[in-house]
Design a protein around this motif. Structure first.
Motif, PDB file in Angstrom:
ATOM      1  N   SER A   3      10.487   2.398  -9.335  1.00 38.41           N
ATOM      2  CA  SER A   3       9.681   2.089  -8.148  1.00 38.41           C
ATOM      3  C   SER A   3      10.116   2.995  -6.986  1.00 38.41           C
ATOM      4  O   SER A   3      11.249   3.470  -6.936  1.00 38.41           O
ATOM      5  CB  SER A   3       9.856   0.627  -7.782  1.00 38.41           C
ATOM      6  OG  SER A   3      11.213   0.390  -7.534  1.00 38.41           O
ATOM      7  N   ASN A   5      10.874   3.914  -2.967  1.00 39.90           N
ATOM      8  CA  ASN A   5      11.300   3.271  -1.725  1.00 39.90           C
ATOM      9  C   ASN A   5      10.235   3.504  -0.647  1.00 39.90           C
ATOM     10  O   ASN A   5       9.256   4.224  -0.857  1.00 39.90           O
ATOM     11  CB  ASN A   5      12.712   3.726  -1.311  1.00 39.90           C
ATOM     12  CG  ASN A   5      12.751   5.199  -0.925  1.00 39.90           C
ATOM     13  OD1 ASN A   5      11.797   5.752  -0.385  1.00 39.90           O
ATOM     14  ND2 ASN A   5      13.873   5.843  -1.215  1.00 39.90           N
ATOM     15  N   GLU A   6      10.469   2.905   0.527  1.00 39.71           N
ATOM     16  CA  GLU A   6       9.438   2.918   1.582  1.00 39.71           C
ATOM     17  C   GLU A   6       9.060   4.342   2.013  1.00 39.71           C
ATOM     18  O   GLU A   6       7.876   4.663   2.161  1.00 39.71           O
ATOM     19  CB  GLU A   6       9.999   2.164   2.787  1.00 39.71           C
ATOM     20  CG  GLU A   6       9.016   1.142   3.345  1.00 39.71           C
ATOM     21  CD  GLU A   6       9.707   0.280   4.383  1.00 39.71           C
ATOM     22  OE1 GLU A   6       9.558   0.586   5.568  1.00 39.71           O
ATOM     23  OE2 GLU A   6      10.424  -0.666   3.987  1.00 39.71           O
ATOM     24  N   LEU A   7      10.082   5.169   2.201  1.00 36.68           N
ATOM     25  CA  LEU A   7       9.817   6.534   2.664  1.00 36.68           C
ATOM     26  C   LEU A   7       9.096   7.353   1.578  1.00 36.68           C
ATOM     27  O   LEU A   7       8.193   8.141   1.882  1.00 36.68           O
ATOM     28  CB  LEU A   7      11.149   7.201   3.065  1.00 36.68           C
ATOM     29  CG  LEU A   7      11.050   8.437   3.956  1.00 36.68           C
ATOM     30  CD1 LEU A   7      10.179   8.205   5.181  1.00 36.68           C
ATOM     31  CD2 LEU A   7      12.446   8.899   4.381  1.00 36.68           C
ATOM     32  N   GLN A   8       9.470   7.111   0.346  1.00 35.50           N
ATOM     33  CA  GLN A   8       8.778   7.808  -0.749  1.00 35.50           C
ATOM     34  C   GLN A   8       7.301   7.400  -0.775  1.00 35.50           C
ATOM     35  O   GLN A   8       6.412   8.226  -0.974  1.00 35.50           O
ATOM     36  CB  GLN A   8       9.436   7.478  -2.093  1.00 35.50           C
ATOM     37  CG  GLN A   8      10.764   8.179  -2.306  1.00 35.50           C
ATOM     38  CD  GLN A   8      11.427   7.786  -3.607  1.00 35.50           C
ATOM     39  OE1 GLN A   8      11.504   6.597  -3.926  1.00 35.50           O
ATOM     40  NE2 GLN A   8      11.923   8.756  -4.346  1.00 35.50           N
ATOM     41  N   GLN A   9       7.053   6.116  -0.539  1.00 34.89           N
ATOM     42  CA  GLN A   9       5.651   5.657  -0.535  1.00 34.89           C
ATOM     43  C   GLN A   9       4.871   6.311   0.602  1.00 34.89           C
ATOM     44  O   GLN A   9       3.700   6.662   0.448  1.00 34.89           O
ATOM     45  CB  GLN A   9       5.611   4.140  -0.418  1.00 34.89           C
ATOM     46  CG  GLN A   9       5.989   3.473  -1.735  1.00 34.89           C
ATOM     47  CD  GLN A   9       6.059   1.971  -1.628  1.00 34.89           C
ATOM     48  OE1 GLN A   9       5.515   1.381  -0.710  1.00 34.89           O
ATOM     49  NE2 GLN A   9       6.754   1.345  -2.551  1.00 34.89           N
ATOM     50  N   GLU A  10       5.519   6.466   1.753  1.00 35.34           N
ATOM     51  CA  GLU A  10       4.873   7.123   2.901  1.00 35.34           C
ATOM     52  C   GLU A  10       4.535   8.578   2.550  1.00 35.34           C
ATOM     53  O   GLU A  10       3.470   9.073   2.889  1.00 35.34           O
ATOM     54  CB  GLU A  10       5.805   7.103   4.114  1.00 35.34           C
ATOM     55  CG  GLU A  10       5.684   5.851   4.958  1.00 35.34           C
ATOM     56  CD  GLU A  10       4.247   5.609   5.402  1.00 35.34           C
ATOM     57  OE1 GLU A  10       3.756   6.335   6.295  1.00 35.34           O
ATOM     58  OE2 GLU A  10       3.586   4.699   4.842  1.00 35.34           O
ATOM     59  N   ARG A  13       1.605   8.596   0.292  1.00 34.67           N
ATOM     60  CA  ARG A  13       0.377   8.279   1.029  1.00 34.67           C
ATOM     61  C   ARG A  13      -0.125   9.523   1.769  1.00 34.67           C
ATOM     62  O   ARG A  13      -1.302   9.894   1.688  1.00 34.67           O
ATOM     63  CB  ARG A  13       0.657   7.130   2.012  1.00 34.67           C
ATOM     64  CG  ARG A  13      -0.579   6.615   2.747  1.00 34.67           C
ATOM     65  CD  ARG A  13      -0.228   5.582   3.797  1.00 34.67           C
ATOM     66  NE  ARG A  13       0.642   6.070   4.858  1.00 34.67           N
ATOM     67  CZ  ARG A  13       0.269   6.890   5.835  1.00 34.67           C
ATOM     68  NH1 ARG A  13      -0.982   7.310   5.906  1.00 34.67           N
ATOM     69  NH2 ARG A  13       1.130   7.295   6.744  1.00 34.67           N
ATOM     70  N   TYR A 273       8.989  14.100   4.585  1.00 37.89           N
ATOM     71  CA  TYR A 273       8.060  13.190   5.271  1.00 37.89           C
ATOM     72  C   TYR A 273       7.560  13.825   6.574  1.00 37.89           C
ATOM     73  O   TYR A 273       6.363  13.886   6.829  1.00 37.89           O
ATOM     74  CB  TYR A 273       8.761  11.849   5.532  1.00 37.89           C
ATOM     75  CG  TYR A 273       8.001  10.972   6.474  1.00 37.89           C
ATOM     76  CD1 TYR A 273       6.799  10.380   6.082  1.00 37.89           C
ATOM     77  CD2 TYR A 273       8.435  10.768   7.775  1.00 37.89           C
ATOM     78  CE1 TYR A 273       6.056   9.606   6.962  1.00 37.89           C
ATOM     79  CE2 TYR A 273       7.703   9.993   8.662  1.00 37.89           C
ATOM     80  CZ  TYR A 273       6.520   9.414   8.248  1.00 37.89           C
ATOM     81  OH  TYR A 273       5.789   8.673   9.125  1.00 37.89           O
TER      82      TYR A 273
END
Ligand code: 13P
Ligand code: SF4
Length: 303
Positions: A3, A5-10, A13, A273
């Protein structure tokens, strides 16, 4: 895949929103590799940049990799997450060095390792990567070759192509250069059953022990396919980390304790990012440098 992490998801996106292609080199941190569209050695990176349909390409690697992508895809926007991630070996040769060597050895062709600036590529005849150097040197239509900047890769190729005379520049990769013969012998003593794979940027007295001498991608490919379950890795530490994660059933060992390219580690997830969010840092090159460097890179990609 694990899964994110939050920054990877950003990052994922933003990548989708901007239709960006992210290419990462195997030496950047694993958490950056995990959000890339492709993780490559330098040769595959150049090939993928040529074929890419996206207008925005993010190169997670050092500066010369971003420059190569821009040279091969001049109409696209090419971004580098870290402005100061350079390659010290690439900085060890200047266009003036190449022109001096040409004057000293008229008749020789200039082969430049892709780890070089666009300005050096522009005054060279053909470019090569660690995985294509041998093939290109054999094919090159000449009797003498000036090889810049890596003295170790140059020596490795020269020994395998005795029919040609080589003039080597004296550059080297500070990371690979640090590994000594004593480090290899100690690692071999500690793991006598292991097969030793090594990058040709290492010194000759290290490379000579290699059961396989190859680029980052060739080392990974060998480790995945070999039936041997003990592998000693003679290149940057992220390759060791990647293989340990990918092949939990095999015993993967690194040689030496400081096999880290500090410049590749500047390409952090945070930097990636911000790069996507702010569309920085754009690679820009002078028009004529770009055109001349392209000829050297085209000869590499098409050879
Ligand atoms: P590869 O061509 O194996 O990707 O190597 C590039 C590099 O910079 C190694 O130090
Ligand atoms: Fe340059 Fe060495 Fe880092 Fe590769 S590992 S980018 S050659 S400094």
């Amino acid at each position: 895949m694990e899964s994110f992490n939050e920054l990877q998801q950003e990052v994922l996106r933003l990548k989708k929103e901007k239709n960006a292609l992210i290419l990462a080199h195997y030496y950047v941190p694993l958490e950056v590799q995990d959000v890339a569209d492709a993780v490559c050695d330098s040769f595959a990176m150049a090939q993928k940049a040529v074929r890419a349909e996206n207008d925005l390409i993010v190169i997670c690697g050092v500066r010369f990799m971003g420059e190569s992508a821009k040279i091969l895809s001049p109409s696209k926007t090419v971004l580098l997450p870290s402005l100061d991630a350079g390659c010290p070996m690439a900085d060890m040769v200047t266009p003036e060095d190449v022109l001096r060597l040409r004057a000293e050895h008229p008749g020789a062709k200039v082969m430049c390792y892709v780890n070089s600036s666009a300005a050096v590529k522009a005054v060279s005849d053909v470019c090569c990567t660690s995985s294509s150097a041998l093939r290109i040197a054999k094919k090159l239509d000449c009797e003498e070759i000036i090889f810049v900047p890596d003295v170790h890769l140059g020596s490795f190729v020269a020994a395998k192509v005795p029919e040609k005379k080589f003039w080597l520049h004296d550059g080297f990769c500070p990371t690979h250069h640090k590994i000594s013969e004593a480090d290899v012998l100690a690692a071999k003593r500690a793991h006598p059953g292991a097969v030793f794979t090594v990058h040709p940027e290492c010194k000759t007295d290290v490379v000579k022990y290699g059961d396989l001498v190859g680029s980052t991608a060739e080392i990974l490919d060998f480790a995945r396919k070999t039936e041997t379950d003990e592998i000693l890795i003679g290149t940057e530490s992220e390759i060791v980390a990647r293989l340990k994660r990918e092949l939990p059933g095999k015993k993967i060992y690194g040689v030496g304790s400081s096999f880290v390219c500090p410049n590749m580690k500047k390409v952090t997830l945070e930097a990636l990012y911000e790069c996507l969010r702010d569309e920085k840092y754009k690679v820009e090159l002078p028009e004529d440098e770009l055109r001349l460097a392209r000829e050297s890179l085209d000869r590499m990609v098409n050879s």
